[in-house]
Design a protein around this motif. Structure first.
Motif, PDB file in Angstrom:
ATOM      1  N   ALA A  45       0.992  -1.113  -0.150  1.00  0.00           N
ATOM      2  CA  ALA A  45       0.002   0.055  -0.184  1.00  0.00           C
ATOM      3  C   ALA A  45       0.997   1.332   0.066  1.00  0.00           C
ATOM      4  CB  ALA A  45      -1.110  -0.062   1.241  1.00  0.00           C
ATOM      5  N   GLN A  46       1.834   1.262   0.739  1.00  0.00           N
ATOM      6  CA  GLN A  46       2.897   2.395   0.664  1.00  0.00           C
ATOM      7  C   GLN A  46       3.425   2.589  -0.477  1.00  0.00           C
ATOM      8  OE1 GLN A  46       6.412   1.689   3.084  1.00  0.00           O
ATOM      9  NE2 GLN A  46       6.328   3.599   4.125  1.00  0.00           N
ATOM     10  N   ARG A  47       3.832   1.454  -1.129  1.00  0.00           N
ATOM     11  CA  ARG A  47       4.629   1.561  -2.466  1.00  0.00           C
ATOM     12  C   ARG A  47       3.385   2.144  -3.339  1.00  0.00           C
ATOM     13  NH1 ARG A  47       7.214  -3.736  -5.111  1.00  0.00           N
ATOM     14  NH2 ARG A  47       8.332  -2.749  -7.077  1.00  0.00           N
ATOM     15  N   LEU A  49       1.029   4.176  -2.994  1.00  0.00           N
ATOM     16  CA  LEU A  49       0.758   5.665  -2.813  1.00  0.00           C
ATOM     17  C   LEU A  49       1.886   6.370  -3.119  1.00  0.00           C
ATOM     18  CD1 LEU A  49      -0.853   5.591   0.762  1.00  0.00           C
ATOM     19  CD2 LEU A  49      -2.013   6.312  -1.074  1.00  0.00           C
ATOM     20  N   ASP A  50       2.980   5.761  -2.919  1.00  0.00           N
ATOM     21  CA  ASP A  50       4.341   6.660  -3.258  1.00  0.00           C
ATOM     22  C   ASP A  50       4.245   6.527  -5.198  1.00  0.00           C
ATOM     23  OD1 ASP A  50       6.823   7.679  -2.890  1.00  0.00           O
ATOM     24  OD2 ASP A  50       8.145   5.771  -3.085  1.00  0.00           O
ATOM     25  N   GLN A  51       3.837   5.740  -5.449  1.00  0.00           N
ATOM     26  CA  GLN A  51       3.910   5.665  -7.237  1.00  0.00           C
ATOM     27  C   GLN A  51       2.977   6.637  -7.676  1.00  0.00           C
ATOM     28  OE1 GLN A  51       5.438   4.089  -9.627  1.00  0.00           O
ATOM     29  NE2 GLN A  51       6.881   3.427  -7.938  1.00  0.00           N
ATOM     30  N   VAL A  52       1.931   6.878  -7.004  1.00  0.00           N
ATOM     31  CA  VAL A  52       1.135   8.169  -7.313  1.00  0.00           C
ATOM     32  C   VAL A  52       1.814   9.396  -7.513  1.00  0.00           C
ATOM     33  CG1 VAL A  52      -1.110   9.621  -6.778  1.00  0.00           C
ATOM     34  CG2 VAL A  52      -1.020   6.819  -6.621  1.00  0.00           C
ATOM     35  N   GLY A  53       2.440   9.714  -6.434  1.00  0.00           N
ATOM     36  CA  GLY A  53       3.354  10.921  -6.620  1.00  0.00           C
ATOM     37  C   GLY A  53       4.325  10.849  -7.531  1.00  0.00           C
ATOM     38  N   LYS A  54       5.069   9.701  -7.713  1.00  0.00           N
ATOM     39  CA  LYS A  54       6.265   9.540  -8.595  1.00  0.00           C
ATOM     40  C   LYS A  54       5.743   9.596 -10.042  1.00  0.00           C
ATOM     41  CE  LYS A  54       9.654   7.588  -5.638  1.00  0.00           C
ATOM     42  NZ  LYS A  54      10.051   6.310  -5.107  1.00  0.00           N
ATOM     43  N   GLN A  55       4.430   9.181 -10.349  1.00  0.00           N
ATOM     44  CA  GLN A  55       3.975   8.922 -11.580  1.00  0.00           C
ATOM     45  C   GLN A  55       3.658  10.585 -11.943  1.00  0.00           C
ATOM     46  OE1 GLN A  55       1.547   5.949 -13.127  1.00  0.00           O
ATOM     47  NE2 GLN A  55       2.694   4.614 -12.187  1.00  0.00           N
ATOM     48  N   ALA A  56       3.099  11.319 -11.083  1.00  0.00           N
ATOM     49  CA  ALA A  56       2.561  12.496 -11.442  1.00  0.00           C
ATOM     50  C   ALA A  56       3.633  13.569 -11.568  1.00  0.00           C
ATOM     51  CB  ALA A  56       1.626  12.988 -10.083  1.00  0.00           C
ATOM     52  N   THR A  57       4.989  13.184 -11.104  1.00  0.00           N
ATOM     53  CA  THR A  57       6.037  14.120 -11.300  1.00  0.00           C
ATOM     54  C   THR A  57       7.159  13.426 -11.870  1.00  0.00           C
ATOM     55  OG1 THR A  57       6.785  13.493  -9.054  1.00  0.00           O
ATOM     56  CG2 THR A  57       5.457  15.396  -9.075  1.00  0.00           C
ATOM     57  N   ARG A  58       7.095  12.713 -12.892  1.00  0.00           N
ATOM     58  CA  ARG A  58       7.736  11.885 -13.473  1.00  0.00           C
ATOM     59  C   ARG A  58       9.115  12.504 -14.011  1.00  0.00           C
ATOM     60  NH1 ARG A  58       6.072   6.273 -15.431  1.00  0.00           N
ATOM     61  NH2 ARG A  58       6.385   5.964 -13.186  1.00  0.00           N
ATOM     62  N   ILE A  59      10.193  12.029 -13.900  1.00  0.00           N
ATOM     63  CA  ILE A  59      11.687  12.823 -14.479  1.00  0.00           C
ATOM     64  C   ILE A  59      11.781  11.935 -15.849  1.00  0.00           C
ATOM     65  CG2 ILE A  59      13.872  12.931 -13.985  1.00  0.00           C
ATOM     66  CD1 ILE A  59      12.799  14.040 -11.753  1.00  0.00           C
ATOM     67  N   VAL A 200      12.998  11.995   4.962  1.00  0.00           N
ATOM     68  CA  VAL A 200      11.684  11.284   5.856  1.00  0.00           C
ATOM     69  C   VAL A 200      11.373  10.354   4.783  1.00  0.00           C
ATOM     70  CG1 VAL A 200       9.688  11.620   6.527  1.00  0.00           C
ATOM     71  CG2 VAL A 200      11.334  13.479   7.296  1.00  0.00           C
ATOM     72  N   HIS A 201      11.003  10.849   3.570  1.00  0.00           N
ATOM     73  CA  HIS A 201      10.540   9.775   2.458  1.00  0.00           C
ATOM     74  C   HIS A 201      11.461   8.681   2.430  1.00  0.00           C
ATOM     75  CE1 HIS A 201      10.160   8.443  -1.651  1.00  0.00           C
ATOM     76  NE2 HIS A 201       8.695   8.227  -1.487  1.00  0.00           N
ATOM     77  N   ARG A 202      12.761   8.815   2.272  1.00  0.00           N
ATOM     78  CA  ARG A 202      13.568   7.379   2.168  1.00  0.00           C
ATOM     79  C   ARG A 202      13.593   6.613   3.247  1.00  0.00           C
ATOM     80  NH1 ARG A 202      19.261   9.229  -0.329  1.00  0.00           N
ATOM     81  NH2 ARG A 202      18.352   9.808  -2.604  1.00  0.00           N
ATOM     82  N   ILE A 203      13.153   7.128   4.478  1.00  0.00           N
ATOM     83  CA  ILE A 203      13.215   6.483   5.737  1.00  0.00           C
ATOM     84  C   ILE A 203      11.835   5.706   5.809  1.00  0.00           C
ATOM     85  CG2 ILE A 203      12.861   6.415   8.093  1.00  0.00           C
ATOM     86  CD1 ILE A 203      14.813   8.918   8.230  1.00  0.00           C
ATOM     87  N   LEU A 204      10.859   6.476   5.298  1.00  0.00           N
ATOM     88  CA  LEU A 204       9.407   5.829   5.140  1.00  0.00           C
ATOM     89  C   LEU A 204       9.613   4.640   4.084  1.00  0.00           C
ATOM     90  CD1 LEU A 204       6.988   8.984   5.673  1.00  0.00           C
ATOM     91  CD2 LEU A 204       7.514   6.992   7.258  1.00  0.00           C
TER      92      LEU A 204
ATOM     93  N   TRP B 797      -3.051   1.547 -10.942  1.00  0.00           N
ATOM     94  CA  TRP B 797      -2.350   2.837 -11.466  1.00  0.00           C
ATOM     95  C   TRP B 797      -0.610   2.651 -11.301  1.00  0.00           C
ATOM     96  CZ3 TRP B 797      -4.544   6.623 -14.018  1.00  0.00           C
ATOM     97  CH2 TRP B 797      -3.855   7.892 -14.208  1.00  0.00           C
ATOM     98  N   GLY B 798      -0.285   2.051 -10.239  1.00  0.00           N
ATOM     99  CA  GLY B 798       0.916   1.987 -10.125  1.00  0.00           C
ATOM    100  C   GLY B 798       1.699   0.926 -10.740  1.00  0.00           C
ATOM    101  N   THR B 799       1.088  -0.138 -11.086  1.00  0.00           N
ATOM    102  CA  THR B 799       1.647  -1.374 -11.764  1.00  0.00           C
ATOM    103  C   THR B 799       1.134  -1.720 -13.377  1.00  0.00           C
ATOM    104  OG1 THR B 799      -0.075  -2.807 -11.195  1.00  0.00           O
ATOM    105  CG2 THR B 799       1.956  -2.632  -9.641  1.00  0.00           C
TER     106      THR B 799
END
Lengths: 330, 960
Positions: A45-47, A49-59, A200-204, B797-799
């Motif tokens: 679940a944590q991953r 949620l993390d993906q939502v943010g990363k996909q929204a701000t993709r490098i 903080v994000h890295r620790i989480l 969405w993530g996968t």
């Protein structure tokens, strides 16, 4: 109503007891008892949620490759590079694997460090580093492909760039803010705040680093198999790593009382959160499951081993031996 | 009340004795005016203590007269006699024995004569006491010296010497009796004993003490003196303690004719006889008289012990046993002389003992015999001997209805128990008995335990006589403690709990059947200890090597406590207090269920424990519902929670399979069924309860509970113990049963199909939950479906439905699966959307979950977004805009067809996004036919959709 309930009750009891009997009669393997299932669910679940943010701000891939090249440049200054024949050989094998990646826009570059350490690592943007010790450790080209596949997978699955994702983002936002609002102070404040957030994000997100290793193992195996290399090679490499470097401690005897079981479960769950890599034996087990899941796709196919190629540092793309001991057919 | 300087201590006579004493003369039995100093001019104030009176009397001029006239007189006489004794032994050598004797007699007669002459004058009354006493002492000692002392020996025959001495003593007694003066007699006896001490010891010196003793006791008895015998008692034993103690154990001289032991025994017997005579005559209340018995015992035994030889291990125990036997005779005589029935029932034991009853003597007998046993025996013999003594006392006490004897038996038993504890600590040796290996002391302790319980049971129950309650508690508690420790020492730690529980159950049964509440309390305490030990030893420590141990260690408690719980609830509670029954029954049931869970943990493989616990939950639930047993329903809840926890810990990481079916599925699916069944069962019961009294109480009295209101006014069972349906609290908490099945199902999909592949399962579960939740009007199920839908969406969405092993291109064996999974999820979301109402449904009875309407739209949006992303991945490249345009058109068409606004809006948004992409991205990046194809097709779609909106404008208002 009472009759229906009685029948339901009987059926339930039969189901409970019957299932227990069926399980008892079947093939059982030692299974862990603990909070792994809960921890994995939570990390999933944590991953997500993390993906939502990363996909929204993709490098972008260009930015990623720029970053990778910059780090790789420093790495090359820090470590001595191995001879060119080793570099060429690894590059050839790696390129064969990179044909099958999900992100074809990434240019993969392979480096061999002149160090006896048995190790390899990947940097964002397709920078793959292999130690000379690892090249000496593997016994076939297929095993080398498995190792390279694992590192390529880290890049392809964005594990590498994800480590720098928010750091780059903070840098970009801070730069933009500095330009818009003017002044170094604004940029500094945003960057400092952002770095704290990144920390903080890295620790989480530390908890699911192990899962990333499993994913990289899985895709690395797929890359090697897609390139025609022996599916057993990855397992052979991990087994030998486990033998030589004691990656897995002697299995603990199962707890013989409930309190010990609970204590062990808590200890394992707490300790495993901070492990970046899973035990080698678990990775080996996971790879076997992957192979079993893809058994249908492997059936009837012939895969290359490449023992001779590695010994002579001649990539398969240049010369493919046709002797039976260089192939494995499923 | 008498208070003199000679007898400064005042004594309170017993009721009834004062009148008798007054009738005889004075309170102390002395003739009026004799031996008393004249009354003071100003008597001390009444009510002040003797010390204050003494101080008041000494504060005037008279103190000088007292010291000079009385004290110095007696002191002088004493010194004079001692001087005479020294003279006769050692003084000048030019006097022969005859001269010395003559001198002694002359001095004695002179003192006596002076005393007799002066006593005629009133003022010398006190002074003459010293003279007369000293004279008699001098005569007595001189008579003693005539034979006993070499330096003055005139008579060689011991018999003749003794006759002379007896004669003098007789004269002295006669004289004392003539005057009826106790102080004078005391002084004389003191001097007489002093002469014995300072004389060389011999047969004769030993024998000489006897006439002295006889005269003292006879005079005291005749004159009813109470201080003289006590003084004589003290002097006799002091004399032995100082100079003659060792003759008790050996002859005074080699070849002696007289046994010191016999002489001391004669002393003891004489004083004991004197005391018995006093008792027979009716004990007086004075302290001195009361002290004869204890001082005689202490003196006799003390003198004997003072010089007890160390070489002979049996000498002392034999002496103590013989003394005990002697006191046993004394006990019997006292019991005959002063039967217990002669005392008022409320008379304290100490008062009775001092008044000459048998209690003091029997206590002494018991003590002496017990100590003799301890000194003589060890191990099993000591325990057996002690128990023999215990039973003698106990049986006698039972036959004679004397609770004091039973109490004494208890005291000896406690001594035996202490010895048992000592053995447990110090003896490690083991022995074989009947093929069983046990600690060497086990048989002895077993005997102790059996006797303890037997005596506790033979003692009458409530209402009990004096001491019996304490005796019962003492016997049973000591036996229980011994049994607990005995079991603990002989059994492995894992078996302590079951063994103690068995004992606790027996004790409880005794308490139930008899009126002995102390057994109940012991059972409770022991049960709690056993339960705690069972938990620690079996759930926090490894099981023993033998396979049967968990069966015994945990299975035994299941049966024992389960039976107890059932019996107390449905059987007769017997003599147990009603307010004890509910907690004991409930706690027993707790232990039974807990032990059963522990047993299953030990017996079953890790993956099957949850199934075993599930069966326990079912059984507990059925009993709880069927028999109206609220505690069992609570157990159902707790065990279900544990089952869920256990399944989460062990069953989702379970490896292995049977016939292709993974063990995860085989174990989790039945558990899902279990939770669903229990929820349905609970709902049925809740419905029945709600339609009944509404408070879950059918009002039926329990077994043993008073049925009539009048009876019930005392101790009715508390509310939670009463039988009945579900309470409101139970009904309020029933909702939680709906969550474990969903969580387990979601986890099962996750671990069975992997992190990516499970989304289909989650999506289908979402649809199922929405459908059931909507139809059964269960807001909790719908809430679960919403949460699950969000999690599914995030995972998709993530996968992107891509497992890590999936690669694009030729090696993508799972592509079809992936597409199917994607479409299944999208479809599931749209189905879920149409399960939910468009607007509030009046038929929903106001129970519509607040999020229902919002999630109707959310399902649609999530489905559309996932479909869009799926298309993005699968059709990535030139045809993406066309594909998205088609998707938008499909959404709009479906929206029109199904009269669903969220679908239409989703289509519209996607269409706008598609147009934007065409204008911004495709225009710049697409090349060749794909550019115009995209524009043309998307443009046509937009036109068509626009037409549809125009054509069905009127209908749209109805659709909304």
């Amino acid at each position: 109503m009472k009759r229906v309930r009685t029948i339901g009750l009987l059926m339930l009891l039969v189901l409970l007891i019957g299932s227990a009997l069926v399980v008892t009669l079947g093939r059982s393997r030692p299974s862990p008892v603990g909070f792994q299932a809960v921890v994995e669910m939570a990390l999933d679940a944590q991953r997500d949620l993390d993906q939502v943010g990363k996909q929204a701000t993709r490098i972008s891939e260009a930015d990623e490759m720029r970053l990778g090249e910059e780090i790789a440049r420093r790495a090359r200054q820090w470590w001595p590079m191995a001879s060119s024949d080793l570099q060429d050989y690894v590059r050839e094998v790696g390129r064969r694997l990179a044909r099958h990646v999900r992100r074809p826009g990434i240019r993969y570059t392979f480096h061999v460090i002149d160090d006896g350490l048995v190790n390899a690592f990947a940097l964002p943007g397709g920078q793959i580093f292999l130690m000379r010790g690892m090249l000496q450790f593997v016994e076939t080209e297929a095993e080398l492909a498995a190792v390279l596949g694992h590192e390529i997978a880290h890049v392809d699955l964005r594990h590498c760039i994800d480590l720098f994702h928010y750091e780059l983002l903070v840098k970009k936002v801070a730069g933009a803010a500095g330009r818009v609002f003017g002044g170094d102070l604004t940029e500094f404040v945003i960057q400092a705040t952002g770095q704290i957030g990144v920390l903080v994000h890295r620790i989480l997100t530390m908890g699911y680093q192990k899962q990333l290793e499993f994913d990289a193992d899985e895709q690395g195996w797929s890359l090697a198999v897609a390139a025609g290399y022996d599916p057993e090679a990855a397992m052979a490499t991990f087994a030998r790593l486990d033998d030589q470097f004691g990656g897995s401690a002697a299995p603990r005897p199962p707890p013989r009382n409930p309190a010990a079981e609970i204590a062990g479960a808590i200890r394992t769950a707490a300790g495993s959160y901070f492990h970046s890599h899973p035990p080698t034996i678990e990775r080996l087990r996971h790879l076997r499951q992957v192979k079993q899941a893809n058994a249908a796709g492997l059936a009837g196919q012939r895969f290359y081993i490449g023992r001779w190629n590695l010994r002579h540092l001649t990539p398969r793309s240049r010369e493919e031996r046709s002797t039976s001991d260089e192939f494995r057919t499923y | 009340m008498a208070a003199t300087l000679e007898n400064p201590v005042s004594f309170e006579p017993l009721p009834g004795e004062e009148a008798a004493a007054t009738a005889a003369g004075t309170l102390d039995g002395r003739p009026p005016g004799f031996g008393r100093r004249p009354p003071p001019d100003e008597p001390p104030p009444a009510g002040s203590s003797w010390f204050e009176q003494l101080r008041a009397s000494l504060s005037g001029e008279e103190w000088e007269a007292v010291v000079g006239g009385s004290w110095l007189n007696k002191l002088g006489a004493l010194i004079l006699v001692i001087g005479l004794a020294l003279f006769l032994n050692y003084s000048y050598g030019h006097l022969g024995p005859a001269g010395r004797v003559a001198t002694g007699y002359a001095v004695g007669l002179a003192l006596l004569g002076a005393g007799l002459w002066l006593e005629r004058q009133e003022r010398y009354q006190i002074f003459t006491l010293g003279l007369k006493g000293g004279g008699w002492a001098a005569l007595y000692y001189t008579s003693y010296a005539v034979h006993a002392i070499d330096a003055s020996r005139l008579i060689e025959s011991p018999a003749l010497g003794m006759l002379l001495l007896v004669g003098v003593a007789a004269a002295m007694i006669a004289h004392a009796l003539q005057y009826r003066s106790e102080p004078m007699a005391c002084l004389a006896y003191f001097i007489g004993y002093a002469t014995l001490v300072i004389s060389p010891r011999s047969d004769y010196s030993l024998l000489a003490s006897l006439p002295l003793l006889a005269s003292l006791l006879i005079a005291s008895y005749r004159r009813e003196w109470d201080q003289t015998p006590l003084l004589g008692l003290i002097l006799s034993y002091a004399c032995y303690a100082l100079g003659y103690g060792d003759v008790f154990w050996r002859p005074p001289l080699p070849g002696a004719l007289v046994s010191g032991k016999a002489i001391l025994v004669v002393h003891w017997l004489a004083f004991e006889a004197f005391d018995l005579l006093e008792v027979a005559r009716g004990r007086r209340s004075t302290g001195a008289a009361r002290a004869v018995f204890p001082v005689n015992a202490v003196g006799f035994i003390g003198v004997a012990l003072l010089h007890a030889p160390s070489g002979d291990p049996y000498a002392l125990p034999h002496f103590l046993a013989m003394t005990g036997a002697g006191y046993l005779v004394s006990t019997l005589i006292r019991a005959w002389l002063r039967p217990p029935a002669g005392f008022a029932p409320a008379t304290p034991i100490l008062e009775r003992a001092l008044a000459g009853s048998y209690e003091g003597a029997v206590s002494l007998t018991t003590g002496l015999l017990a100590v003799a046993l301890w000194l003589r025996f060890t191990g099993f013999r000591l325990i057996a001997g002690s128990l023999l003594l215990v039973e003698m006392l106990f049986v006698t006490g039972r036959q004679t209805r004397q609770s004091f004897l039973r109490l004494l038996g208890l005291l000896v038993y406690e001594l035996g128990a202490l010895y048992g504890f000592h053995l447990m600590v110090t003896v490690e040796a083991a022995r074989e008995l009947f093929g069983l290996t046990m600690k060497a002391w086990t048989p002895g302790l077993g005997l102790l335990i059996a006797v303890g319980y037997l005596d506790a049971l033979l003692l009458p129950g409530e209402p009990a006589e004096e001491f019996d309650r304490q005796s019962r508690a003492g016997f049973s508690v000591a036996a229980t403690l011994l049994a607990v420790l005995c079991l603990a020492s002989n059994l492995r730690g894992q078996l302590h709990g079951v063994a103690w529980l068995a004992l606790a159950m027996i004790l409880l049964e005794v308490a139930r059947r008899t009126t002995r509440p102390e057994f109940a309390w012991q059972a409770y305490g022991l049960g709690a200890l056993a339960a705690g030990t069972m938990v620690v030893q079996n759930l926090a420590r490894d099981a023993g090597p033998a396979a049967w141990e968990p069966w015994v260690a945990l299975g035994g408690p299941v049966l024992l406590t389960g039976f107890t719980a059932w019996r107390l609830r449905f059987g007769q509670s017997g003599n147990l207090p009603l307010d004890h029954v509910p907690p004991v029954s409930d706690l027993s049931a707790d232990v039974a269920v807990g032990a059963l869970l522990g047993l299953l943990w030990h017996l079953l493989p890790p993956g099957l424990v949850a199934l075993g616990w599930g069966v326990v939950a079912v059984v507990a639930g059925e009993i709880g519902y069927g028999w109206g047993w609220p505690r069992l329903r609570l157990h159902l809840q707790v065990v279900l929670a544990l089952t869920f926890g256990r399944a989460v810990m062990a069953n989702f990481t379970l490896l292995g399979d049977t016939a292709g079916l993974s063990h995860r599925v085989l174990t989790v699916v039945p558990l899902l069924a279990l939770f669903i069944y229990e929820w349905l069962r609970g709902a049925e019961e809740a419905s029945a309860s709600a339609s009944g009294s509404g408070d879950g109480d059918d009002g039926a009295p329990l077994a043993g509970e008073p049925s009539s209101p009048g009876q019930a006014a005392g101790q009715p069972y508390p509310e939670p113990f009463r039988p009945g349906g579900m309470t409101l609290a139970e009904r309020d908490w029933q909702w939680w049963w709906l969550y474990p099945p969903t969580i387990m199902a979601a986890m099962l999909f996750r671990f069975e199909f992997g992190r990516v592949g499970m989304v289909t399962g989650w999506a289908l579960l979402t649809v199922g939950l929405v459908a059931v939740g909507r139809r059964a009007r269960l807001g909790h199920l719908r809430a679960q479906s919403y949460l699950l839908a969000v999690m599914t969406f995030l995972r998709c969405w993530g996968t992107d439905f891509l497992p890590p092993s999936a690669l694009p291109g030729e090696f993508d064996p799972n592509r079809v699966d992936r597409l199917l999974a994607g479409f299944a999820v999208v479809l599931a979301f749209f189905i879920a959307q149409f399960q939910l109402p468009r607007r509030e449904d009046p038929a929903d009875d106001g129970q519509l979950y607040p999020f229902d309407r919002q999630f109707r739209s959310a399902f649609c949006v999530m489905g559309a977004l996932i479909l869009t992303k799926l298309i993005y991945h699968e059709v990535s490249g030139h045809a993406l805009s066309i594909a998205w345009g088609c998707e938008a058109a499909l959404l709009l068409a479906a929206g029109f067809a199904l009269r669903d606004r969220p679908l239409r809006l989703s289509g519209l948004f996607l269409l706008f996004f598609c147009v934007l992409k065409l204008l911004v991205y495709d225009f710049a990046n697409l090349e060749g036919p794909w550019r115009y194809l995209s524009f043309c097709l998307v443009g046509a779609l937009v036109m068509g959709i626009s037409w549809a909106y125009s054509r069905f404008r009127d209908k749209l208002r109805e659709y909304f």
